[in-house]
Design a protein around this motif. Structure first.
Motif, PDB file in Angstrom:
ATOM      1  N   UNK A   1     -25.281 -32.149  48.517  1.00 22.75           N
ATOM      2  CA  UNK A   1     -24.014 -31.705  49.089  1.00 22.75           C
ATOM      3  C   UNK A   1     -24.286 -31.391  50.555  1.00 22.75           C
ATOM      4  N   UNK A   2     -23.561 -32.049  51.439  1.00 23.88           N
ATOM      5  CA  UNK A   2     -23.738 -31.838  52.876  1.00 23.88           C
ATOM      6  C   UNK A   2     -22.441 -31.271  53.431  1.00 23.88           C
ATOM      7  N   UNK A   3     -22.502 -30.036  53.946  1.00 25.17           N
ATOM      8  CA  UNK A   3     -21.326 -29.432  54.583  1.00 25.17           C
ATOM      9  C   UNK A   3     -21.384 -29.737  56.076  1.00 25.17           C
ATOM     10  N   UNK A   4     -20.225 -30.029  56.629  1.00 22.83           N
ATOM     11  CA  UNK A   4     -20.149 -30.487  58.018  1.00 22.83           C
ATOM     12  C   UNK A   4     -19.412 -29.468  58.877  1.00 22.83           C
ATOM     13  N   UNK A   5     -19.777 -29.404  60.139  1.00 27.00           N
ATOM     14  CA  UNK A   5     -19.073 -28.518  61.065  1.00 27.00           C
ATOM     15  C   UNK A   5     -18.409 -29.340  62.155  1.00 27.00           C
ATOM     16  N   UNK A   6     -17.597 -28.661  62.978  1.00 26.25           N
ATOM     17  CA  UNK A   6     -16.893 -29.346  64.053  1.00 26.25           C
ATOM     18  C   UNK A   6     -17.908 -30.112  64.893  1.00 26.25           C
ATOM     19  N   UNK A   7     -17.648 -31.400  65.103  1.00 26.36           N
ATOM     20  CA  UNK A   7     -18.571 -32.244  65.847  1.00 26.36           C
ATOM     21  C   UNK A   7     -19.274 -33.253  64.954  1.00 26.36           C
ATOM     22  N   UNK A   8     -19.439 -32.917  63.670  1.00 26.91           N
ATOM     23  CA  UNK A   8     -20.088 -33.847  62.734  1.00 26.91           C
ATOM     24  C   UNK A   8     -19.107 -34.910  62.258  1.00 26.91           C
ATOM     25  N   UNK A   9     -19.535 -36.152  62.335  1.00 24.90           N
ATOM     26  CA  UNK A   9     -18.774 -37.225  61.700  1.00 24.90           C
ATOM     27  C   UNK A   9     -19.386 -37.463  60.309  1.00 24.90           C
ATOM     28  N   UNK A  10     -18.551 -37.482  59.243  1.00 22.31           N
ATOM     29  CA  UNK A  10     -19.113 -37.598  57.887  1.00 22.31           C
ATOM     30  C   UNK A  10     -20.069 -38.776  57.720  1.00 22.31           C
TER      31      UNK A  10
ATOM     32  N   UNK B   1     -24.906 -14.981  57.039  1.00 20.78           N
ATOM     33  CA  UNK B   1     -24.053 -15.752  56.125  1.00 20.78           C
ATOM     34  C   UNK B   1     -22.948 -16.483  56.898  1.00 20.78           C
ATOM     35  N   UNK B   2     -22.171 -15.745  57.695  1.00 18.75           N
ATOM     36  CA  UNK B   2     -21.080 -16.403  58.443  1.00 18.75           C
ATOM     37  C   UNK B   2     -21.649 -17.342  59.501  1.00 18.75           C
ATOM     38  N   UNK B   3     -22.808 -17.005  60.035  1.00 22.11           N
ATOM     39  CA  UNK B   3     -23.460 -17.886  61.011  1.00 22.11           C
ATOM     40  C   UNK B   3     -23.857 -19.204  60.383  1.00 22.11           C
ATOM     41  N   UNK B   4     -24.277 -19.157  59.118  1.00 22.71           N
ATOM     42  CA  UNK B   4     -24.705 -20.389  58.440  1.00 22.71           C
ATOM     43  C   UNK B   4     -23.526 -21.348  58.266  1.00 22.71           C
ATOM     44  N   UNK B   5     -22.318 -20.799  58.267  1.00 19.03           N
ATOM     45  CA  UNK B   5     -21.129 -21.658  58.098  1.00 19.03           C
ATOM     46  C   UNK B   5     -20.817 -22.470  59.357  1.00 19.03           C
ATOM     47  N   UNK B   6     -21.448 -22.120  60.457  1.00 15.94           N
ATOM     48  CA  UNK B   6     -21.185 -22.860  61.700  1.00 15.94           C
ATOM     49  C   UNK B   6     -22.228 -23.940  61.926  1.00 15.94           C
TER      50      UNK B   6
END
Lengths: 500, 500
Positions: free
Chosen positions: A356-365, A320-325
């Motif tokens: 719905x697209x969730x973005x992580x550090x490195x992703x530009x919207x 679960x927490x891994x999916x957030x990265x």
């Protein structure tokens, strides 16, 4: 991670202060009454009239606490929900923190709610467990309060103000100068927040933002989260015939837009639950060792969550927490013609999904959106951002109307060893007998990247709501125990020890 | 197929009779007024109160025409819509035909209608072409009458009764004894029709049923159709978590039911638009040479239809009439959570589709349904016909709730060289200057197989509605020219020449 034994000692030290660890019943009743008053005001960001009513009510609540409140308005749009701002200047304080919550809530479909979204209702237990309505002054920790905004995020407003009350009553001052920011359009993607902060940088200047939003861990353990995912929403419509047709006369001759949408969406993920859009995971920033360790530690809690949600299996092998990265791709909703008793024997004219697209550090919207567009084109679609013309319908067998909604969040993270953040985490730790959970990022999204871009200031999230609060869905609710414990958490945050 | 030259001669012969070929305006106004009165009564089969009001109104209409009307009621269910029955006994007539139409209509979603479904409204042109509302006595052939049931199938009721009026006024008698059957639950799948017919076989005895239902050919040409496809409807729901979840906190960890539904539906058809469910086409009865010839001849009309519907391509290489000789699989509707302004950032708890399966001669309705069930199981699904229990959710990663709706039609066909059917087709042919189109089966479904099973009697379909009548969809309408021409068609049917 600390040991359990150390946690008990830290908790004992914290309780030696003059602040009450358990609120008296009379105070709980007063807090609940004030909260229910606020929850009665509809709070969808687009409903500018009611958003003003909310802002006015919060101004009054802050006025009575001597927090010098004011509205911070957009200079560009008179319809934009204002920020409700307040402050508590502390003599000799070395630092300033911003306490943030948002008073707007997600849109509602009233038909899906058991009781109306803006008629706060107390229940003896969750609706799913057969909870029945109970008196409006029931303050038991297991009581559930139902209304839009109970968990997300008027709870943040009431918790921050009630924690301030605790200090006032004990004649204590906070460790830092306090600035309070209550936003009114977070669920709409904070389209004006960056501008408001940039225009008044001095007013919002601080050392750290502390965000009171989102649920605590499913185990009930308190959390400190050092970042948040970004978020974009996409409206996607594909077309069949130019009008709905009789499914007998034209079935399997005129193409069905529902089937087209199904094929397109199905192609977006592979059998292992991974997003199949080329380059989807390419920009992801690597995690540090503290972050990796924290995620590995949180994995232990996945199994009870899976069972509680009634899932025989998760979508992929990721924790679960891994999916957030990692950047996500989720179907928020899908619609083509009608189902159930309204269904008719038709070939619908169109089929729509909201992604719905969730973005992580490195992703530009916008770059992540472009990947979606490129993928849809690669499936043979002529892509536009409006309804097709009659000519286009005759020229292109496959047409997709794809629109990026306004309100884009990038992801943001504060390093887990930042000293002020670390000191606040220590205070949260000391406020509970249980271990707390620290994570590099939440799965949900918050305007942290907007704060960082406008002010250059980092942020952490200290959530308080129950994880089963039906946040964003119908029958949103807050367990009152989370409200009482949340006030204790924030009382600890306000009186945190000096950073190393 | 006849030549155009022969058609003109046949038409000239027909007009030599004493029946008016063009209705006087005063008659048209009276017919329109009577029709609008009937259209004002809501007519969804499940709405038993209003279905009774319809039946009573039709009884009154038949009483005034001396057709000895009566209600034929189900002995098993007092809620079942009654058949409105009437008759005209003709001295020395050698044969009896049943004239059939149905007075119930498809369910509606009022939000999708421009004007309310049971407030009949006249427009100068189709809504899609910008037609504006006009006076209630506008009888122009291009006028469109909007209401549920205008085309499907209260038009059948008014056309049959108005054609009888034509004979009465000209002091003519029909060629055959007439029995009139107006059904009230065709759109619900005629669940009681078989029982009603079987219980009173003598009352319904005849040589042929003539069905007034469905649209004429898209070119406007009249049609005689010797059969109809069967039909079954399937409700399909797949599941995600046991409650809607925040798409940030659980996105790509908790499985998304919309994606599951998309994958399942996408797998049901291949890239060439053919149904990929094993054995789908296996039971199809072969066509005779007359039938093959008729279908080949109709293919010439496909191109303008495709363009009119705004389609750059059709779903497969099969012609329109050719597609009617194969079982179809269509998605009538799809829904998971919400879209547009009601969309929220959630992982929905479930996703639903309604499937429509059209059957051809050789298909058994339940056997075709079993093929769908077997296919869903082959995709890894645990298949049930209700909501899953909490235990089942934890045991089975993929659960599908699949239910066959009541009201199953098999397909039925009358041979194209049956003498009485052939004589009626000759009368239709003689009523128009254009060529008519004869086809072995319609794409749509009618309770022909129920009539055949209960009484052993064949049936043909002589439709009258405009093909662009939005039948089964919102904004259903009838072009008044089709009403006037339909009355002429049925006047010809009633006075058809003796069969060879």
């Amino acid at each position: 991670m600390r040991t359990a034994a150390f946690a008990v000692i830290a908790w004992a030290v914290a309780t030696s202060a003059s602040l009450a660890t358990e609120l008296p019943d009379v105070q709980k009743r007063a807090i609940l009454s004030e909260f229910m008053h606020l929850l009665k005001i509809p709070n969808v960001a687009q409903d500018s009239t009611n958003i003003r009513h909310n802002a006015d009510a919060i101004i009054a609540m802050m006025q009575s606490r001597g927090l010098a409140p004011r509205l911070v308005e957009s200079s560009r749009s008179s319809d934009a929900p204002p920020i409700v701002y307040g402050e508590w200047k502390v003599p000799n304080a070395k630092r300033t923190i911003v306490l943030y919550a948002h008073y707007d809530g997600q849109p509602v479909n009233p038909a899906e709610w058991t009781t109306a979204p803006w008629e706060p209702t107390l229940r003896s237990a969750p609706l799913e467990a057969g909870g029945s309505t109970i008196a409006a002054d029931s303050i038991d920790a297991k009581t559930r309060l139902y209304a839009r905004g109970t968990g997300d995020d008027k709870a943040g407003v009431i918790v921050i103000l009630s924690a301030i009350d605790q200090l006032r009553q004990a004649h204590r001052t906070p460790t830092d100068n306090l600035k309070i920011v209550f936003e009114g359009e977070e669920e709409a993607g904070s389209p004006h927040l960056g501008q408001l902060l940039s225009e008044q940088r001095k007013l919002f200047e601080s050392d750290l933002w502390v965000i009171c939003d989102g649920p605590v861990h499913p185990t009930g353990r308190k959390e400190v989260i050092y970042g948040a995912r970004g978020d974009i929403n996409i409206d996607l419509t594909v077309y069949g015939p130019n009008r709905a047709l009789h499914s007998g006369h034209y079935g399997n001759w005129a193409p069905n837009p529902g089937l087209r949408l199904a094929r397109l969406l199905a192609a977006m993920k592979n059998d292992s639950g991974r997003v199949a859009i080329p380059g989807w995971y390419d920009d992801t920033a690597p995690l540090g060792s503290l972050e990796k360790k924290a995620i590995a530690a949180a994995t232990a809690y996945d199994e009870p969550v899976r069972r509680d949600l009634g899932l025989a299996a998760t979508e992929s092998d990721t924790s679960l927490a891994g999916s957030w990265t990692e950047p996500s791709l989720n179907i928020n909703g899908m619609r083509s013609a009608n189902v159930a008793e309204q269904a008719a024997n038709v070939i619908p004219a169109s089929a729509t999904a909201v992604l719905d697209v969730r973005l992580v550090l490195g992703n530009d919207p916008r770059r992540q959106f472009e990947k979606v567009l490129a993928f849809i084109r690669s499936q043979g679609y002529f892509v536009i951002d409006r309804e097709p013309t009659a000519d286009e319908r005759l020229q292109h067998p496959l047409i997709a109307n794809v629109r990026l909604r306004p309100g884009l969040y990038a992801a943001a993270r504060t390093p887990m060893d930042q000293p002020l953040a670390h000191a606040i985490a220590a205070a949260v730790r000391a406020s509970t007998r249980d271990e707390i959970i620290e994570l590099p990022t939440s799965g949900g999204s918050l305007p942290l990247s907007i704060v960082q871009a406008a002010l250059g200031t980092g942020a952490i999230v200290v959530p308080i709501a129950n994880y089963d609060d039906n946040q964003h869905a119908a029958n949103e609710n807050l367990q009152l125990g989370n409200l009482w414990e949340g006030i204790a958490t924030y009382t600890a945050v306000l009186t945190h020890p000096a950073p190393r």
